[in-house]
Design an enzyme around this catalytic site. Structure first.
Site, short mmCIF file in Angstrom:
data_model
loop_
_atom_site.label_atom_id
_atom_site.label_comp_id
_atom_site.label_asym_id
_atom_site.label_seq_id
_atom_site.Cartn_x
_atom_site.Cartn_y
_atom_site.Cartn_z
N HIS A 170 0.88 -1.17 0.00
CA HIS A 170 0.00 0.00 0.00
C HIS A 170 0.92 1.22 0.00
CE1 HIS A 170 -2.42 -2.91 2.43
NE2 HIS A 170 -3.49 -2.32 1.92
N ASP A 194 2.43 2.02 3.37
CA ASP A 194 3.43 1.09 3.93
C ASP A 194 4.84 1.51 3.55
OD1 ASP A 194 1.16 -0.50 4.39
OD2 ASP A 194 1.46 -1.61 2.52
N GLU A 210 -11.20 -6.83 -3.90
CA GLU A 210 -10.99 -7.86 -2.88
C GLU A 210 -12.20 -7.92 -1.95
OE1 GLU A 210 -7.09 -7.84 -1.04
OE2 GLU A 210 -7.94 -8.57 0.84
N GLU A 246 -9.39 -13.74 -0.52
CA GLU A 246 -8.56 -13.98 0.67
C GLU A 246 -9.19 -15.06 1.53
OE1 GLU A 246 -6.81 -10.60 2.50
OE2 GLU A 246 -7.09 -11.39 4.52
N HIS A 250 -11.04 -13.81 4.64
CA HIS A 250 -12.27 -13.08 4.32
C HIS A 250 -13.39 -14.05 3.96
CE1 HIS A 250 -9.79 -9.26 3.04
NE2 HIS A 250 -9.48 -9.71 4.24
N ASP A 282 -0.96 -12.39 2.69
CA ASP A 282 -1.58 -11.31 3.47
C ASP A 282 -1.68 -11.83 4.91
OD1 ASP A 282 -2.81 -9.06 4.30
OD2 ASP A 282 -4.39 -9.06 2.79
C1 XLS Z 1 -7.60 -6.41 4.81
C2 XLS Z 1 -7.19 -6.69 3.44
C3 XLS Z 1 -6.02 -5.86 2.94
C4 XLS Z 1 -5.97 -5.92 1.44
C5 XLS Z 1 -5.19 -4.83 0.82
O1 XLS Z 1 -8.33 -7.17 5.43
O2 XLS Z 1 -6.94 -8.03 3.31
O3 XLS Z 1 -4.83 -6.31 3.51
O4 XLS Z 1 -5.48 -7.13 0.99
O5 XLS Z 1 -5.69 -3.58 1.11
NI NI Z 2 -6.07 -8.97 1.67
NI NI Z 3 -7.62 -9.23 4.98
#
Ligand code: XLS
Ligand code: NI
Ligand code: NI
Length: 435
Positions: A101, A104, A232, A268, A271, A339
Site C-alpha cells: 500500500h 506502507d 478484494e 482472501e 475473508h 496477506d
Molecule cells: C484487509 C485486506 C487488505 C488488502 C489490501 O483485510 O486483506 O490487507 O489485501 O488492502
Molecule cells: Ni487482503
Molecule cells: Ni484481509
C-alpha cells in the site's frame, strides 16, 4: 551493504521433506515440475509489505510490540531502511513477488502533494532494487481506510472532497504500480460500506463506487497499464458492513456497473471464513463466472470472528483451494500473496523468515496434493458420472424446450427419478489419500 537486521540468516535452501532444518524449504522447490510447469510459476508467491514491515504489533487493546530499526516510520531515511530490509528478506526467501500500500512504503507527511513526492521517491528507490534483485511487483494498492479522512468511506464517502482525495490517491498508486511494472492493481474497500443504515444512502454510495471503479479502468487504459484490476471481497471489519461482501456480491456489483470484462477478484482465505464460506467456495464462484484473479493467502481463527491474518498451516484446506485454482487453469497475472502477519509476541527477525518459509511449504504441499488429485482424476470422474445424465440427447433438448413439452414427456414416459448416492464420504476419504 547489509543492514544486519536478519543477523546472518542466509538464503533459504531446498533440503527436501526429510530435512529437519527449520530454515530450509522442505516442499517448496521452485524448479520442480508440477503438471508441466515450474512450482514457482504455479504459486507466484508474494510478500506483503504492510504485515511484514509496516505493522508494529498493535491490537485493539495494545500498542506497539515490534521495535524495528526503521521506527518511527515518519521519515524518508527510515522508509529507505525499511526497503533495504524488505529486499534483504526477499533475497533470503527467494520468492518472486511482493505487494504494497502507499502508506506502507512512504512516510505520511500529512498533505497530498508531499505524500505524492515521497511516494515517487521511494518507488524510484524500490525500482532500482527490483532491477538489481529481479524481485517483481505482484500488485500495488492504496490504503484508504487507516487515515481519519476516510472514516466514512473513500469513493462512498458522503463528502465529495473525500471522493476527490480518494481518486487522486488511487491515480497516484496506479501510476506508481505502472512505473514498477506491477502485474495487478488491487482495490480493497475496508471503509466502503456503512456503520449504520440510519445515516447511509446506500443507493447513492453504490453508484459512486461503481463510477469510481469505472474511472479506474478508464485511467488504466489511458496510460496503457497492462495490469489486472482486482477487487478484494470482505464482508465486514473495519466497517460493520462492506459492499464487497463476498465473491458473489462483487460479481453482481461488477455486472451492474458494466465492469465484468475489466475487473477480476482477489480472494482472501480469511475473508471467505468471515463471510461464512470456505476459501474454495469463493474460488469456485469466481472461476464459474470467469472472474478469478489472484489470492491473498492466510488463515483465519475459526473462533474469533475477526480477521486474524495468520500464516497458513492447514494443508488439506490449502490443497482444496489450489485444486480449484488448478482446475480453472491456474493463475495468469495473479499469484499467492501472503496477506499474513506474525503474532504480536513473535518479536524476532527469524520469526518473520520462518513464518514465510513454513507458509510457502504449506502452499507447496497443497499444490502438489491438488495436482496429484487432478492427475489421478478421481474427483473429475466422479463428477462426470454424477452429471452423466445431462449428456443424453433428451436431457440436452429439454434445455431448449419449455415447461409444457417437458411436462408432456414426464406424463408420456412416466418419468419417475430414483435418487442416487452423492458419495460424499467416499470422496472425502479419497481426498485424504492425497493430503
Ligand atoms: C484487509 C485486506 C487488505 C488488502 C489490501 O483485510 O486483506 O490487507 O489485501 O488492502
Ligand atoms: Ni487482503
Ligand atoms: Ni484481509
Amino acid at each position: 551493504m547489509s543492514t544486519g537486521f536478519f543477523n546472518g540468516i542466509d538464503k533459504i535452501p531446498h533440503e527436501g521433506p526429510d530435512s529437519i532444518n527449520p530454515l530450509a524449504y522442505h516442499h517448496y522447490n521452485p524448479d520442480e515440475m508440477v503438471m508441466g510447469k515450474r512450482m514457482e510459476d504455479h504459486l507466484r508467491f508474494a510478500v506483503a509489505w504492510w504485515h511484514s514491515f509496516a505493522w508494529e504489533g498493535n491490537d485493539p487493546f495494545g500498542g506497539q510490540t515490534f521495535v524495528r530499526p526503521w521506527h518511527p516510520q515518519d521519515s524518508m531515511a527510515n522508509a529507505r531502511l525499511k526497503a533495504d530490509v524488505a529486499f534483504e528478506m526477499f533475497r533470503i526467501l527467494g520468492q518472486p513477488y511482493y505487494c504494497w500500500h502507499d502508506v506502507d512504503i512512504r512516510p505520511d507527511q500529512g498533505n497530498f502533494a508531499d505524500n505524492l513526492s515521497t511516494l515517487d521517491e521511494i518507488t524510484d528507490y524500490m525500482g532500482e532494487k527490483m532491477e538489481l534483485t529481479g524481485t517483481k511487483l505482484l500488485w500495488g494498492t492504496a490504503n484508504m481506510f487507516s487515515h481519519r479522512r476516510f472514516m466514512s468511506g473513500a469513493s462512498t464517502n458522503p463528502d465529495p472532497d473525500v471522493f476527490a482525495f480518494a481518486a487522486a490517491t488511487v491515480k497516484s498508486c496506479i501510476d506508481a504500480t505502472h512505473k514498477l511494472g506491477g502485474e495487478n492493481y488491487v482495490l480493497w474497500g475496508g471503509r466502503e460500506g456503512y456503520e449504520t443504515l440510519i445515516n447511509t444512502d446506500m443507493g447513492a454510495e453504490l453508484d459512486h463506487m461503481g463510477r469510481f471503479l469505472n474511472m479506474v479502468v478508464e485511467y488504466k487504459h489511458k496510460i496503457g497499464f497492462k495490469g489486472q484490476i482486482l477487487v478484494e471481497p470482505k464482508p465486514q471489519e473495519p466497517s460493520k458492513h462492506q459492499y464487497d461482501y463476498d465473491a458473489a456480491t462483487c460479481i453482481g456489483f461488477l455486472r451492474k456497473y458494466g465492469l465484468e470484462d475489466e475487473v477480476k477478484l482477489n480472494l482472501e482465505q480469511g475473508h471467505a471464513i468471515l463471510a461464512g464460506h470456505s476459501f474454495e467456495h469463493e474460488i469456485a464462484v469466481a472461476m464459474a463466472e470467469g472472474m478469478f484473479g489472484s489470492i491473498d493467502m492466510n488463515r483465519n481463527d475459526y473462533q474469533s470472528g475477526w480477521d486474524t491474518d495468520q500464516f497458513p498451516n492447514n494443508v488439506p484446506e490449502v490443497a482444496l483451494a489450489y485444486y480449484h485454482i488448478l482446475k480453472g487453469g491456474g493463475f495468469t497475472q495473479g499469484g499467492t500473496n501472503f496477506d499474513a502477519k506474525l503474532r504480536r509476541q513473535s518479536l524476532d527477525p527469524v520469526d518473520l523468515v520462518a513464518a514465510h518459509v513454513g507458509a510457502m511449504d504449506v502452499c507447496a504441499r497443497g499444490l502438489k496434493a491438488a495436482a496429484a488429485m487432478l492427475e489421478d482424476g478421481g474427483l473429475e470422474t466422479a463428477l462426470a458420472e454424477r452429471y452423466a445424465g445431462w449428456e443424453t440427447p433428451e436431457a440436452k433438448a429439454m434445455l431448449d424446450g419449455d415447461l409444457g413439452s417437458i411436462a408432456q414427456r414426464v406424463l408420456d414416459q412416466g418419468v419417475n427419478p430414483e435418487p442416487k448416492s452423492g458419495r460424499q464420504e467416499i470422496l472425502e476419504n479419497y481426498i485424504n489419500r492425497f493430503v
